[in-house]
Design a protein around this motif. Structure first.
Motif, PDB file in Angstrom:
ATOM      1  N   ILE A  23      53.987  71.795 -15.578  1.00 43.18           N
ATOM      2  CA  ILE A  23      54.056  70.869 -14.448  1.00 43.18           C
ATOM      3  C   ILE A  23      52.761  70.079 -14.280  1.00 43.18           C
ATOM      4  O   ILE A  23      52.790  68.874 -14.025  1.00 43.18           O
ATOM      5  N   ILE A  24      51.623  70.731 -14.457  1.00 42.65           N
ATOM      6  CA  ILE A  24      50.362  70.012 -14.210  1.00 42.65           C
ATOM      7  C   ILE A  24      49.826  69.271 -15.438  1.00 42.65           C
ATOM      8  O   ILE A  24      49.054  68.333 -15.286  1.00 42.65           O
ATOM      9  N   ALA A  29      55.877  61.182 -16.160  1.00 40.72           N
ATOM     10  CA  ALA A  29      57.229  60.691 -16.465  1.00 40.72           C
ATOM     11  C   ALA A  29      58.102  61.806 -17.031  1.00 40.72           C
ATOM     12  O   ALA A  29      59.290  61.902 -16.705  1.00 40.72           O
ATOM     13  N   MET A  30      57.521  62.664 -17.848  1.00 40.43           N
ATOM     14  CA  MET A  30      58.286  63.757 -18.431  1.00 40.43           C
ATOM     15  C   MET A  30      58.632  64.802 -17.368  1.00 40.43           C
ATOM     16  O   MET A  30      59.760  65.305 -17.325  1.00 40.43           O
ATOM     17  N   GLN A  67      55.101  67.338  -5.731  1.00 41.41           N
ATOM     18  CA  GLN A  67      53.981  66.395  -5.688  1.00 41.41           C
ATOM     19  C   GLN A  67      53.947  65.488  -6.914  1.00 41.41           C
ATOM     20  O   GLN A  67      53.439  64.368  -6.841  1.00 41.41           O
ATOM     21  N   ARG A  68      54.481  65.958  -8.038  1.00 36.22           N
ATOM     22  CA  ARG A  68      54.377  65.207  -9.298  1.00 36.22           C
ATOM     23  C   ARG A  68      55.523  64.230  -9.531  1.00 36.22           C
ATOM     24  O   ARG A  68      55.421  63.367 -10.398  1.00 36.22           O
ATOM     25  N   VAL A  69      56.627  64.376  -8.806  1.00 35.25           N
ATOM     26  CA  VAL A  69      57.779  63.502  -9.067  1.00 35.25           C
ATOM     27  C   VAL A  69      57.642  62.194  -8.297  1.00 35.25           C
ATOM     28  O   VAL A  69      56.915  62.110  -7.308  1.00 35.25           O
ATOM     29  N   ASP A  70      58.363  61.169  -8.775  1.00 33.41           N
ATOM     30  CA  ASP A  70      58.329  59.896  -8.069  1.00 33.41           C
ATOM     31  C   ASP A  70      59.230  59.957  -6.830  1.00 33.41           C
ATOM     32  O   ASP A  70      59.942  60.942  -6.611  1.00 33.41           O
TER      33      ASP A  70
END
Length: 166
Positions: A23-24, A29-30, A67-70
């Motif tokens: 995840i980090i 995008a992936m 937190q990482r997704v758009d």
């Protein structure tokens, strides 16, 4: 993802540490493309893992993922929570309540736009708990006073969903 259900706690922790790295470290995008495939098994682990430490790790992984997704993917994951809240039965509602709490932590004030959709569902959990409490009181009054055996009562059904909803 199957190792999230591994028999031993250490194995589950190792799987979560690997997912944390994915995840980090993977490109945003992936992570975004595979978010749903990560999200659903993590939610299952959050609700069903018997280890408190593992549940804490899963909650942290879910927050990192959120937190990482758009914004579009985050919206689709929030929609899962909304749908689960509306389902009868405890497990999906509990999952919705727990994950919604994590979403609120991640989104902060941006969650305000979701409140009109979620507040009625959360309020219904409080109402259901009140109704269950009233039924339990009535059942207690109706019991035969001569009965000497006392059964231990556990927490009321649905207490966890109510707790996480608050």
């Amino acid at each position: 993802m199957n190792n999230l259900q591994y028999e031993y706690e250490q194995g589950r922790k190792a799987a979560m540490e690997m997912l944390h790295s994915v995840i980090i470290r993977f490109p945003p995008a992936m992570v975004n493309d595979f978010a749903t495939y990560l999200f659903l098994p993590l939610v299952v682990s959050l609700v069903e893992d018997e280890s408190g430490k593992c549940r804490q790790m899963v909650a942290q992984l879910l927050k990192e993922l959120l937190q990482r997704v758009d914004a579009a993917r985050l919206g689709s994951l929030v929609n899962f929570c909304h749908q689960w809240y509306g389902e009868p039965g405890g497990r999906l509602q509990r999952a919705a309540a727990q994950v919604t709490g994590l979403v609120v932590e991640v989104m902060g004030a941006n969650f305000n736009s979701e409140l009109p959709r979620f507040l009625p569902l959360m309020a219904s959990q409080v109402q259901l708990a009140q109704l269950d409490g009233d039924e339990d009181e009535q059942a207690d009054k109706d019991e035969d006073d001569e009965e000497e055996e006392e059964e231990e009562e556990g927490p009321p059904q649905g207490w966890d969903t109510l707790y996480y909803s608050l």
